[in-house]
Design an enzyme around this catalytic site. Structure first.
Site, PDB file in Angstrom:
ATOM      1  N   ASN A  90     -45.507 -20.592  15.264  1.00 41.26           N
ATOM      2  CA  ASN A  90     -45.010 -21.771  14.474  1.00 41.26           C
ATOM      3  C   ASN A  90     -46.112 -23.158  14.394  1.00 41.26           C
ATOM      4  OD1 ASN A  90     -42.577 -23.626  13.768  1.00 41.26           O
ATOM      5  ND2 ASN A  90     -43.242 -24.687  15.761  1.00 41.26           N
ATOM      6  N   TYR A 156     -50.662 -27.534   1.370  1.00 47.55           N
ATOM      7  CA  TYR A 156     -49.640 -27.003   2.279  1.00 47.55           C
ATOM      8  C   TYR A 156     -48.849 -25.834   1.858  1.00 47.55           C
ATOM      9  CZ  TYR A 156     -45.405 -27.316   5.490  1.00 47.55           C
ATOM     10  OH  TYR A 156     -44.283 -26.931   6.168  1.00 47.55           O
TER      11      TYR A 156
END
Length: 256
Positions: A90, A156
């Protein structure tokens, strides 16, 4: 959920946000959790929250861009709890909104190192241990911006598209080896990343609307716990025939 109690998990980026919520949810389901984060203060806090609630947690400082650090993280799971059944890869960052031609090369490399290479280093360390111990389940954190293009988020979005592709490929490689690999694609979620974006000084100067990032059919942002619930499901026996998928957890954004 079926098949979680008595197992062991590692969660990276578990010091806050979605990672912390996932670690807490795992602990609530009876999973022993290795809390991994580069931020020792927040990581220890997550472990204490779980301990105070009667769960089992161990903190380890880990840098997902460093293979030796990640291998040490997995070793802690094996040495402390006897194996590794689940992983939530994560850890990730989002630096700023900017046009692709304005992205600094060093900033591009750092974000890709953490968000994409970091998932690869975790997979490379986790998979052999899971196979050796009879199987497991892994959930990677992608993003809604890994499913669609989002202006201002070139690095991103590229990193999260990479996570989606990596998830599919590795799931196929391990489909007959007892390990399922999936991903979640969070929409707007109340985390420290979201807070930092809202506070960004240059948002108004960008050539796109910030509102487009936050428009959700359900008309609200998600709580980290709502992401954690999907992670727990994907690791459970209730998802035993699910692998290679990226699940949008986005209040309906992907359907709009």
């Amino acid at each position: 959920m079926r098949g979680l109690d008595g197992k062991t998990a590692v969660v990276t980026g578990a010091g806050s946000g979605i990672g912390r919520a996932t670690a807490q949810r795992f602990a609530e389901e009876g999973v022993s959790v290795v809390i991994a984060d580069i931020d020792t203060d927040s990581g220890h806090k997550t472990a204490k929250l779980i301990d105070d609630d009667g769960g089992e947690a161990t903190f380890v400082e880990a840098d997902v861009t460093d293979p030796a650090s990640v291998e040490a993280m997995v070793d802690v799971a094996v040495d402390t709890y006897g194996g590794l059944d689940f992983a939530h890869n994560n850890a990730g960052i989002l630096t700023s909104f900017e046009d692709v031609t304005d992205v600094d090369e060093a900033a591009w490399d750092r974000l890709l190192d953490i968000n994409l290479k970091g998932v690869w280093t975790c997979l490379r360390a986790e998979l052999p241990v899971m196979v050796e111990h009879g199987g497991g389940a892994i959930v990677n954190t992608a993003s809604e911006s890994g499913l669609v293009g989002m202006p201002g988020l070139a690095s991103y979005s590229a990193s999260k598209h990479g996570v989606v592709g990596l998830t599919k490929t590795v799931a196929l490689e391990y489909a007959t080896r007892g390990v399922r690999i999936n991903a979640i694609a969070p929409g707007p979620t109340e985390t420290n990343i979201a807070t930092n974006l809202k506070m960004a000084d240059d948002v108004e100067s960008l050539p796109f609307s910030m509102d487009a990032m936050t428009e959700v059919p359900m008309d609200r942002g998600a709580k980290p716990a709502e992401m954690a619930g999907v992670v727990a499901f994907l690791c459970s026996e209730d998802a035993s025939y699910v692998t290679g998928h990226t699940v949008p957890v986005d209040g309906g954004q992907a359907a709009d």
